[in-house]
Enzyme design. Structure first.
Site, PDB file in Angstrom:
ATOM      1  N   ASP A   1       0.847  -1.199   0.000  1.00  0.00           N
ATOM      2  CA  ASP A   1       0.000   0.000   0.000  1.00  0.00           C
ATOM      3  C   ASP A   1       0.881   1.247   0.000  1.00  0.00           C
ATOM      4  O   ASP A   1       2.017   1.225   0.457  1.00  0.00           O
ATOM      5  CB  ASP A   1      -1.002  -0.014   1.168  1.00  0.00           C
ATOM      6  CG  ASP A   1      -0.397  -0.496   2.479  1.00  0.00           C
ATOM      7  OD1 ASP A   1       0.832  -0.678   2.541  1.00  0.00           O
ATOM      8  OD2 ASP A   1      -1.164  -0.679   3.441  1.00  0.00           O
TER       9      ASP A   1
ATOM     10  N   GLU B   1      -5.740   3.652   3.711  1.00  0.00           N
ATOM     11  CA  GLU B   1      -6.271   4.326   4.917  1.00  0.00           C
ATOM     12  C   GLU B   1      -7.684   4.871   4.671  1.00  0.00           C
ATOM     13  O   GLU B   1      -8.327   5.363   5.579  1.00  0.00           O
ATOM     14  CB  GLU B   1      -5.349   5.474   5.325  1.00  0.00           C
ATOM     15  CG  GLU B   1      -3.908   5.065   5.613  1.00  0.00           C
ATOM     16  CD  GLU B   1      -3.760   4.282   6.906  1.00  0.00           C
ATOM     17  OE1 GLU B   1      -4.766   4.095   7.626  1.00  0.00           O
ATOM     18  OE2 GLU B   1      -2.628   3.857   7.187  1.00  0.00           O
TER      19      GLU B   1
HETATM   20 ZN   LIG Z   1      -2.793   2.689   8.896  1.00  0.00          ZN
HETATM   21 ZN   LIG Z   2      -1.027   0.617   7.231  1.00  0.00          ZN
END
Ligand SMILES: [Zn+2]
Ligand SMILES: [Zn+2]
Length: 373
Positions: free
Chosen positions: A68, A127
């Protein structure tokens, strides 16, 4: 610092961006990839993310690796020389390390392709609002569909040189929770002409506590936290509006469903009882991270027997990860990478130990060599 991926991590650390806004980050990654040998790699961008396939020499399957890439709206307080250059934004969840580790693994396999295909996924918006689910709904994913997927997350609580994971459930189901209440405001001294939304909101917060206590199996687990209440305008006017903001966490998909049903019933009760209007918004929701039992056990044995990394069997956590969507229908797992820091994830002083980068690159390269050759 002779590991080049430490420098890469520091450069990425300086340009944290919000979900689906990671244009500089994507540009940085693409520029790095541009300098890799091209014979074995194919690349497709998707929004601010990247799919990159390393073509195997004699492919029987495809192994996915996900990293990510987004930062958080947090003002950094580490005092580091390479701290964030983006005011009010910080890589406070270690996704800068996740990216540099992925580049380290990719660089190795771009020059030494294994038999099987590898699919690297640089995923935006972990997030929020969530990039994993839309990413696996793309044609690119379908076309290059991995047979299994792996991912890691740094863990400040474990020392460098450790990996922690477990077969089965690793991360909870999570959902945001926003409840708006609207009534009739008015003069503080004429309450009988109004429906006070501060009183209604307070009552609702108290009632919500009964859901976990009285509706969830004590051997299962759930959390409802209301972290923020807003309502009213000034001290002597009865509030017309109030808003509760919170989060729900459960260890099973079924209890998430049940908890939501109970919340809806209680909110409906407040609507009737306090003669007001209500609305519920669940915001972003993340699917549980359910590690494939066979693959995870095999990985744990591999780490124990074939590497000098210390393996810890972890417990499941009430944190959320949108990676859960990626392995909901494809076997896979996630593990914690020890990166000892006195401050936890999402803390403005989080300062992971960069030695974790080399540990992860070496361990994953050897694991992928074992799985893909
Ligand atoms: Zn996070
Ligand atoms: Zn994370």
């Amino acid at each position: 610092m002779n590991n080049p991926y430490v420098q890469i991590r520091r450069e990425l650390h300086q340009i944290p961006e919000r979900g689906f806004d990671e244009t500089k980050t994507q540009g940085y990654l693409l520029q790095y990839i541009q300098n890799l040998p091209k014979e074995h790699i194919e690349l497709k961008t998707w929004k601010t993310g990247i799919f990159l396939r390393v073509q195997g020499t004699a492919p029987r399957k495809t192994i996915g690796y996900r990293a990510d890439i987004d930062g958080l709206p947090i003002t950094e307080e580490t005092g580091l020389s390479f701290k964030s250059l983006h005011e009010g934004m910080m890589h406070a969840c270690g996704h800068d390390l996740h990216m540099s580790i992925a580049l380290g693994i990719l660089t190795h396999f771009a020059t030494h392709p294994p038999k099987d295909n590898l699919l690297f996924m640089f995923q935006p918006a972990e997030e929020g609002p969530g990039g994993a689910l839309p990413m696996i709904q793309t044609d690119f994913f379908t076309q290059w569909k991995p047979d299994m997927i792996i991912a890691l997350h740094i863990a400040p609580e474990y020392p460098v040189g450790t990996i922690a994971t477990k077969p089965g459930l690793l991360f909870a189901n999570t959902s945001e929770l926003f409840i708006d209440l609207t009534g009739l405001g008015g003069h503080a001294a004429y309450p009988h002409q109004t429906n006070d939304m501060v009183v209604a909101a307070c009552s609702l917060v108290t009632q919500l506590q009964s859901v976990v206590a009285r509706n969830v199996d004590p051997l299962d687990s759930a959390v409802i936290t209301i972290g923020k209440i807003t309502g009213g305008t000034v001290q002597n006017i009865i509030a017309e509006r109030a808003r509760l903001e919170g989060t729900i966490r459960t260890l099973s998909v079924e209890s998430m469903k049940k908890v939501k049903e109970r919340i809806e019933a209680l909110v409906q009760g407040v609507e009737i009882g306090y003669n007001c209007k209500t609305s519920i918004d669940y915001g972003s929701m993340y699917h549980q991270v359910d590690n494939d039992v066979k693959l995870t056990e095999e990985f744990m044995r591999f780490v124990t027997n074939e590497t000098n990394v210390n393996l810890i069997e972890s417990k499941e956590a009430m944190t959320g990860e949108d990676y859960g969507y990626m392995i909901a229908n494809t076997p896979g797992f996630m593990f914690w990478l020890g990166a000892e820091s006195p401050f936890g994830l999402h803390h403005s002083k989080l300062n992971p130990n960069e030695d974790a980068i080399g540990v992860a690159i070496n361990t994953i390269i050897s694991y992928l060599n074992f799985k893909a050759n």
